[in-house]
Design an enzyme around this catalytic site. Structure first.
Site, PDB file in Angstrom:
ATOM      1  CE  LYS A 283      61.737 -38.925  40.533  1.00 19.51           C
ATOM      2  NZ  LYS A 283      63.347 -38.414  40.584  1.00 19.51           N
TER       3      LYS A 283
ATOM      4  CD  GLU B  31      62.966 -50.524  43.648  1.00 24.85           C
ATOM      5  OE1 GLU B  31      62.557 -51.250  44.544  1.00 24.85           O
ATOM      6  OE2 GLU B  31      62.430 -49.301  44.106  1.00 24.85           O
TER       7      GLU B  31
HETATM    8  N1  HSE Z   1      66.048 -35.636  37.358  1.00 27.55           N
HETATM    9  C1  HSE Z   1      65.728 -37.027  38.259  1.00 27.55           C
HETATM   10  C2  HSE Z   1      66.368 -36.190  39.794  1.00 27.55           C
HETATM   11  C3  HSE Z   1      66.408 -37.744  37.759  1.00 27.55           C
HETATM   12  O1  HSE Z   1      66.806 -35.189  39.791  1.00 27.55           O
HETATM   13  O2  HSE Z   1      65.723 -36.568  40.908  1.00 27.55           O
HETATM   14  C4  HSE Z   1      66.260 -39.300  39.115  1.00 27.55           C
HETATM   15  O3  HSE Z   1      65.442 -39.495  38.519  1.00 27.55           O
END
Ligand code: HSE
Ligand code: NAP
Length: 451
Positions: free
Chosen positions: A226, A150
């Site tokens: 992501k 998650e």
């Molecule tokens: N470096 C990532 C960001 C951390 O700034 O979204 C969170 O996944």
């Protein structure tokens, strides 16, 4: 070295963690940086209160780091820290391995070793999940353990579980949003306080938002990983992060943000994927987002994910996308589920695991409006020339303005918004205009996002 992997006929027994109040469940933590420290604090603050929910007492048994002598924000008991992975992965008392080291290797090898030793795994590492998620999940099925991630997408926003469980009955046609907190923080500080990119990045780093290598944030690779995970969960399509069209924010000037605002837009680093007639188009790119849209108002470290579904309609998930506490919230949710024996929809998991790889394409193969910032010679006909030349190449424009440049008398900047067109036509038009001398320099080319 790591504990030897069991052979197929000597598969380690997965841990049965549910039931039996008063039991203790042991966590082995891989990494004690921003996220690991955030998790330790959250466990300390909330562990006892959450015992009834988890059905057990959670104890951190060991913590893997690289450097035992490093100054740490949080003092931990002597003997808890180790630099030897086998102290965590080879310890039969460790039930859940929480991987918050980051990166692809050796995170992958450690996760596989944990699974093969019958341990459940919780991770915040989007790189390892995006690039090796299928292999990891298949191995977890084989060994009967849970792998939960998650925290790997959009920090504290619950998005993985809703996609796998709560929206399992829906067909998702598109997913888009802001999934990197660091770049959203930077863009907000540049737009609202006039900071330079480097200054805003330094702030984001000091707040614990950025990756260990912040190029992954500003060049869009973190967001692409992501998005790759979201494509698998939402669209049932394994799109490699390297197949996703990717542009970062390093080419943005402060005046792009100013011009965008004059035109009624904010600039956001978008991550978007949609299924059009069985092809998944995806991209990570800075875009002009209409000021009246919900996403334009998602500022600072906040993230937002918009999901178009057939039954539930459009949904918008928003919240803090990075930082120790929001990430600890997501990790804790997974740990609570694992300790309580709660699984996500196995049907949805199987769909993610076994669906055919999708036909994929880049978002730039779909038409969009484009914002163009071009340096041209300071002549009376400059706007007309640019528009006519673009039209000659099949690029219609809906808006054009010019702005003087500080300390430059011989050139000005023309800002144009095109009508919907494919990017390659815009690029052809611009390179021919550069050759012809109509344009002295191409300042920027950015997509304009639809509402
Ligand atoms: N470096 C990532 C960001 C951390 O700034 O979204 C969170 O996944
Ligand atoms: P970080 O601050 O750089 O911490 C990394 C930790 O892992 C450190 O404790 C480091 O040890 C340890 N480590 C790294 N490589 C190791 C190795 N090979 N062997 C042993 N230990 C190793 O990173 P972070 O910000 O906590 O992020 C960790 C993960 O969470 C990343 O995947 C990141 O993308 C993800 N994430 C981060 C956030 C966020 O807001 N920061 C949010 C969500 C997800 P030392 O301390 O000894 O150097």
């Amino acid at each position: 070295m790591l504990a030897e992997r069991p052979r197929a006929n000597e598969v380690a027994r997965p841990r049965e963690l549910s039931g039996g109040a008063g039991r203790s469940v042991n966590i082995g933590l891989l990494g004690m940086g921003v996220v690991g420290t955030g998790l330790l604090r959250a466990l300390e603050a909330k562990g006892m209160r959450l015992e009834p929910r988890m059905g057990c007492y959670v104890r951190v048994k060991s913590v893997l780091v690289r450097d035992l002598d490093k100054q740490r924000e949080l003092q931990v008991a002597v003997g808890l820290l180790t630099t030897r992975p086998e102290d965590v992965l080879g310890d039969p008392d460790v039930d859940i391995v929480v991987e918050v080291m980051g990166g692809e290797h050796p995170a992958l090898e450690y996760i596989l070793a944990a699974i093969e030793a019958g341990k459940h795994v919780v991770t915040a590492d989007k790189e390892v999940v995006a690039r090796h998620g299928r292999q990891i999940l298949a191995r977890a099925h084989q060994f009967g353990v849970q792998v939960r991630f998650e925290a790997s997408v959009a920090g504290g926003i619950p998005i993985v579980a809703p996609l796998l469980r709560d929206l399992a009955a829906n067909e998702v046609t598109s997913i888009r949003g802001i999934v990197n907190g660091t770049t959203n923080y930077i863009l907000t500080r540049m737009a609202q306080q006039g900071l330079e990119l480097g200054e805003a990045l330094a702030e984001a780093q000091s707040l614990g938002y950025a990756e260990a290598d912040p190029a992954k944030d500003v060049e869009g690779t973190d967001a692409a990983c992501k998005l790759s995970i979201l494509c698998a969960l939402a669209l049932g399509a394994w799109v490699k992060d390297t197949e996703i069209h990717r542009e970062g924010i390093t080419g943005l000037e402060r005046r792009d943000l100013e011009y965008a605002r004059e035109l009624g837009y904010a600039i956001k680093l978008m991550a978007a994927a949609k299924n059009v007639d069985g092809v998944v188009y995806s991209g990570v790119y800075p875009a002009l987002v209409p000021e009246e849209s919900a996403i334009a108002r998602v500022d600072g470290v906040l993230n937002a994910v918009e999901v178009e579904t057939d039954l539930a309609g459009p949904l918008l998930f928003t919240g803090q996308g990075a930082g120790p506490s929001p990430t600890a919230s997501a990790l804790m949710a997974d740990i609570i589920d694992v300790t309580a024996g709660t699984r996500l929809s196995t049907k949805a998991e199987k769909k993610v695991l076994y669906d055919e790889p999708a036909k994929v394409s880049k978002v730039t193969d779909l038409e969009a409006e484009y914002y163009l910032r071009l340096a041209v010679a300071d002549k009376p006909q400059r706007l007309t020339d640019v528009r006519r030349r673009l039209r000659d190449h099949g690029v219609e424009t809906s808006f054009a303005m010019f702005r003087e440049l500080p300390q430059t008398e011989s050139r000005v900047e023309v800002v144009v918004v095109t009508r919907r067109v494919k990017l390659d036509l815009v690029q052809e038009a611009l390179s021919s205009m550069e050759k012809a001398g109509t344009v002295l320099e191409i300042g920027n080319v950015l997509r304009v996002e639809e509402t």
